[in-house]
Design an enzyme around this catalytic site. Structure first.
Site, PDB file in Angstrom:
ATOM      1  N   GLN B 268       0.680  10.552   1.020  1.00 45.16           N
ATOM      2  CA  GLN B 268       1.486   9.659   1.854  1.00 45.16           C
ATOM      3  C   GLN B 268       2.425  10.474   2.735  1.00 45.16           C
ATOM      4  O   GLN B 268       2.569  10.217   3.937  1.00 45.16           O
ATOM      5  CB  GLN B 268       2.299   8.709   0.964  1.00 45.16           C
ATOM      6  CG  GLN B 268       2.752   7.456   1.648  1.00 45.16           C
ATOM      7  CD  GLN B 268       1.588   6.751   2.301  1.00 45.16           C
ATOM      8  OE1 GLN B 268       1.634   6.502   3.484  1.00 45.16           O
ATOM      9  NE2 GLN B 268       0.522   6.453   1.583  1.00 45.16           N
ATOM     10  N   HIS B 271       1.560  11.960   6.251  1.00 46.93           N
ATOM     11  CA  HIS B 271       1.422  11.138   7.474  1.00 46.93           C
ATOM     12  C   HIS B 271       2.508  11.481   8.495  1.00 46.93           C
ATOM     13  O   HIS B 271       2.223  11.734   9.645  1.00 46.93           O
ATOM     14  CB  HIS B 271       1.495   9.642   7.146  1.00 46.93           C
ATOM     15  CG  HIS B 271       0.182   9.077   6.731  1.00 46.93           C
ATOM     16  ND1 HIS B 271      -0.899   9.022   7.570  1.00 46.93           N
ATOM     17  CD2 HIS B 271      -0.229   8.543   5.559  1.00 46.93           C
ATOM     18  CE1 HIS B 271      -1.928   8.479   6.932  1.00 46.93           C
ATOM     19  NE2 HIS B 271      -1.553   8.183   5.704  1.00 46.93           N
ATOM     20  N   GLU B 336       4.119  -0.754   0.243  1.00 40.26           N
ATOM     21  CA  GLU B 336       2.853  -0.904   0.961  1.00 40.26           C
ATOM     22  C   GLU B 336       1.684  -0.541   0.029  1.00 40.26           C
ATOM     23  O   GLU B 336       0.770  -1.328  -0.149  1.00 40.26           O
ATOM     24  CB  GLU B 336       2.887   0.022   2.181  1.00 40.26           C
ATOM     25  CG  GLU B 336       1.656  -0.061   3.059  1.00 40.26           C
ATOM     26  CD  GLU B 336       1.620   1.054   4.103  1.00 40.26           C
ATOM     27  OE1 GLU B 336       2.436   1.998   4.010  1.00 40.26           O
ATOM     28  OE2 GLU B 336       0.750   0.980   5.000  1.00 40.26           O
ATOM     29  N   HIS B 337       1.739   0.665  -0.547  1.00 37.24           N
ATOM     30  CA  HIS B 337       0.715   1.119  -1.496  1.00 37.24           C
ATOM     31  C   HIS B 337       1.349   1.261  -2.868  1.00 37.24           C
ATOM     32  O   HIS B 337       2.370   1.929  -2.993  1.00 37.24           O
ATOM     33  CB  HIS B 337       0.172   2.496  -1.120  1.00 37.24           C
ATOM     34  CG  HIS B 337      -0.387   2.581   0.269  1.00 37.24           C
ATOM     35  ND1 HIS B 337       0.339   3.060   1.338  1.00 37.24           N
ATOM     36  CD2 HIS B 337      -1.605   2.248   0.766  1.00 37.24           C
ATOM     37  CE1 HIS B 337      -0.420   3.028   2.425  1.00 37.24           C
ATOM     38  NE2 HIS B 337      -1.596   2.542   2.119  1.00 37.24           N
ATOM     39  N   ASP B 370      -7.803   4.042   1.160  1.00 37.53           N
ATOM     40  CA  ASP B 370      -7.558   4.194   2.593  1.00 37.53           C
ATOM     41  C   ASP B 370      -8.848   4.243   3.396  1.00 37.53           C
ATOM     42  O   ASP B 370      -8.924   3.766   4.516  1.00 37.53           O
ATOM     43  CB  ASP B 370      -6.816   5.513   2.865  1.00 37.53           C
ATOM     44  CG  ASP B 370      -5.335   5.387   2.622  1.00 37.53           C
ATOM     45  OD1 ASP B 370      -4.860   4.258   2.409  1.00 37.53           O
ATOM     46  OD2 ASP B 370      -4.642   6.425   2.647  1.00 37.53           O
ATOM     47  N   HIS B 429       5.551 -44.374  17.931  1.00 36.57           N
ATOM     48  CA  HIS B 429       4.796 -43.944  16.751  1.00 36.57           C
ATOM     49  C   HIS B 429       4.511 -45.147  15.851  1.00 36.57           C
ATOM     50  O   HIS B 429       3.397 -45.330  15.365  1.00 36.57           O
ATOM     51  CB  HIS B 429       5.591 -42.911  15.944  1.00 36.57           C
ATOM     52  CG  HIS B 429       5.572 -41.516  16.503  1.00 36.57           C
ATOM     53  ND1 HIS B 429       6.216 -41.168  17.664  1.00 36.57           N
ATOM     54  CD2 HIS B 429       4.994 -40.370  16.052  1.00 36.57           C
ATOM     55  CE1 HIS B 429       6.033 -39.869  17.893  1.00 36.57           C
ATOM     56  NE2 HIS B 429       5.303 -39.359  16.929  1.00 36.57           N
TER      57      HIS B 429
END
Lengths: 440, 440
Positions: B268, B271, B336-337, B370, B429
């Site tokens: 991770q 990145h 996220e993960h 991934d 209505h």
């Protein structure tokens, strides 16, 4: 002077049709810079000063004189009392509507909102776990457009999804509380309620204050300030959508009593001057009969002025070459409400690709759908049905992917991941996959 | 000087834990006013001048010298040639990944993306029709973060949903085309591609120009300008999400080889410097062993500097009282993960409420997920897993409610609608519902 409602007459055979049609549809949601500035300041202020800021703005904008924010909490006893104070017919109607809305959304959850998983041949488990949001905020407009039905339509899907806490905010200008709104909150099972509104209420829900708990998502319609505030807090919390003016499109083959169609166009137009009512029909004589019914029925309508302003400013009666062409034009509009007022609605339904809700057959007036058929009345407006959906249980759930790779699976997937990771220059990704390979 | 990666050590038993933990998690997506202004101007310019504006910005920002926008279209032949030019291992890996991603998303569509309807006792039909979007745009970053896997992850769910046209945009700074990206577009079945990027590409997709067709939704990650542009065009088109830095959280019970966990944290961190890697573990000695593996493995990593910057600036190794407490903290983060690196992952999975993707067991490295396990790698970041979901087939579909009220049904629903409409002061209505009641 007699009030006149004359929607624009258009014909698809006219050379100027495309331009006139486009001009009629035009509606811009462009942000107003002045509103943006005010909203940005309110959000920042509530984020910094919490309760104090929310209290000040509420007292100022809603002309209240509260001393503390906790004073503005609606107790469960108050919601219950509001319900019990209603005439029996209203109590029954609210409960009947809630029952049907709940049952529809339960079917929706079952059809598309359950967790699932499977194992592939190498034993790897793949799936998705569907879980409810912990806490959501629902914004209910106050003042002239206070709709108890919207409380049901926002709170019930959240409830069916399994949301832990549903926090309602509703402004009460000059302290006037709408008893039907409070009663609807009771019926729908709202957890807590606060009589606050505007950008300050959105900020309180998004960031949390000492009194108002922070939520995970905010749904519900509001004015331009509320819309701007929702757009700005998107990311900190989820939001449903930014609603534009309400619209109806009636596709008619000429078999429905024209007074029904006229009244259905009115029922959209009465919402506000910017609401849009459009009729598409291949039968010119029938369009004349609908116009005659509009003329006949308008004077008796309590909201005749709003109806006339809406129909004159934004309405249209469009003569098409065929029902097929009418369906094509409907797809270009992607209307919020689409009535297929035809003796063979199921012939046309497959041709209709974009719409918030499709009302099939002459007996399915939009108003039945708005209140109690069961489906949600919070629908995508202004052509956004091209890419968005009615509010639903899915808006109050989120999904987590599930992956369980077996040792055997890691041997199959590893080499693929290694090759792609190296292609992307991500060596740690490659190495993490490689470590799981069996040493030979 | 030796490169050192020392994620912050925290313990939940420390009195200062909450404050330190909160500070470590903090990341702000606040809009930058200067970027906002630039983006607003580019959007307005593209809306007015179309192709010409897109061409000018592209030549300027990407240092190209194109004479017309059509020159920047990628032909299908070019995509195919890119695929065929790859080494066999890369071609096979791309195809294997695409096959698995497709098969997972087909299961997803079957589980939650099909139309449904039912009739209630009075013959009223209720349901939802699920249809694909007509045309979507996928944004693929160029330059240093050009990921072919992202092409697969965006285009394949759109394809499985049945989207008619998939338009890819990818900037090519200095004219450099990434052959793996082009090959992935070929494998994923992209309909048309343009080598444009930035806010100008988002604008072209949202508004349409003479050359670039307007789409209904734009998905895919990008830099701060792309994110700001997507936020601004939201409403004109749909968007997926505004992504923040990528994150991994590893829940470890101490049974996984510590080098696997260290490498997963690296995968991770590599990145970018803002990426966040966190380990939660009740075993302090194990945490020491992971730190030792970090020290041992770091020097050999090609992206060691980025990894060290990320781990030192945003990483954390957190000692918890128990696995149960670790699950609770994970829920506060909503990562996220989320790797459950445990010998009994299915014991802990039910306790995990908020996460983009959950990777169960020691063999399930995030990198397998991934690239090729099947589930999508476009996941909610920065805690938004509290209210949002992985990119999926559902992002490329929308729903239309279906309602067909029978004559008998109109008699049951009519009185309820009349009561509620009158309660809201909406007489048209009420009247529309009343007209459908049988005259007695």
């Amino acid at each position: 002077m007699t009030l006149k409602a004359a929607p624009l007459r258009l014909s698809t055979t006219s050379a100027s049709f495309d331009a006139e049609f486009k001009a009629r549809l035009h509606w811009s949601a462009d942000a107003d810079a002045a509103i943006e500035k005010v909203v940005a300041d309110i959000l920042a202020d509530v984020q910094t000063r919490g309760d104090e800021a929310v209290l000040e703005y509420t007292n100022r904008f809603d002309k209240l004189d509260a001393k503390t924010l906790p004073e503005l909490e609606l107790t469960q006893a108050e919601l219950k009392a509001a319900f019990e104070s209603l005439p029996a017919a209203q109590r029954d109607a609210l409960e009947a509507a809630a029952r049907r809305v709940r049952s529809y959304h339960e079917a929706q959850k079952k059809a598309s909102g359950e967790s699932w998983s499977y194992r592939d041949t190498d034993g790897t488990l793949l799936g998705q776990k569907v879980t409810p949001l912990d806490r959501v905020g629902i914004y209910v407009p106050g003042g002239k457009a206070a709709y108890p039905s919207s409380v049901l339509m926002n709170a019930i899907p959240a409830h069916v999804a399994g949301v832990g806490e549903i926090i309602m905010v509703v402004p009460t200008p000059k302290g006037e509380k709408n008893q039907l709104v409070l009663a609807a909150a009771y019926v729908a099972g709202v957890t807590r309620g606060f009589t606050i509104g505007g950008a300050q209420a959105v900020a309180a829900l998004a960031y949390g204050t000492a009194t108002v708990p922070a939520v995970d998502k905010i749904t519900g319609p509001g004015n331009a300030y509320v819309a701007a505030a929702k757009r700005r807090v998107f990311g900190t919390v989820g939001i449903d959508m930014i609603a534009g003016p309400s619209e109806i499109l009636v596709l008619a083959d000429g078999t429905t009593p024209p007074e029904w169609v006229a009244m259905d166009l009115f029922s959209q137009a009465e919402h506000d001057e910017l609401a849009q009512s459009i009729l598409l029909c291949p039968d010119a004589a029938y369009i004349d009969r609908v116009q005659a019914e509009i003329d006949r029925l308008l004077p008796a309508m309590p909201r005749a002025e709003i109806i006339a302003a809406s129909l004159n400013g934004r309405g249209a009666l469009i003569h098409t070459k065929s029902m097929e062409e009418a369906c094509e034009i409907s797809n270009r509009i992607a209307p919020e409400h689409l009535e297929v007022s035809s003796s063979e609605p199921n012939r046309w339904e497959p041709l209709l690709r974009h719409a918030g809700a499709i009302f099939l057959g002459a007996f399915t007036s939009e108003s039945l759908g708005d209140y109690c058929a069961g489906p949600n009345h919070v629908l995508p407006t202004s052509g956004t049905a091209r890419f968005s959906s009615p509010l639903g249980v899915y808006d109050f759930q989120k999904r987590s992917s599930l992956i369980e790779v077996s040792e055997a699976g890691a041997q199959v997937l590893g080499p693929v991941a290694v090759t792609l990771a190296e292609g992307e220059g991500l060596q740690a990704h490659a190495e993490a996959a490689r470590m799981r390979l069996r040493k030979i």
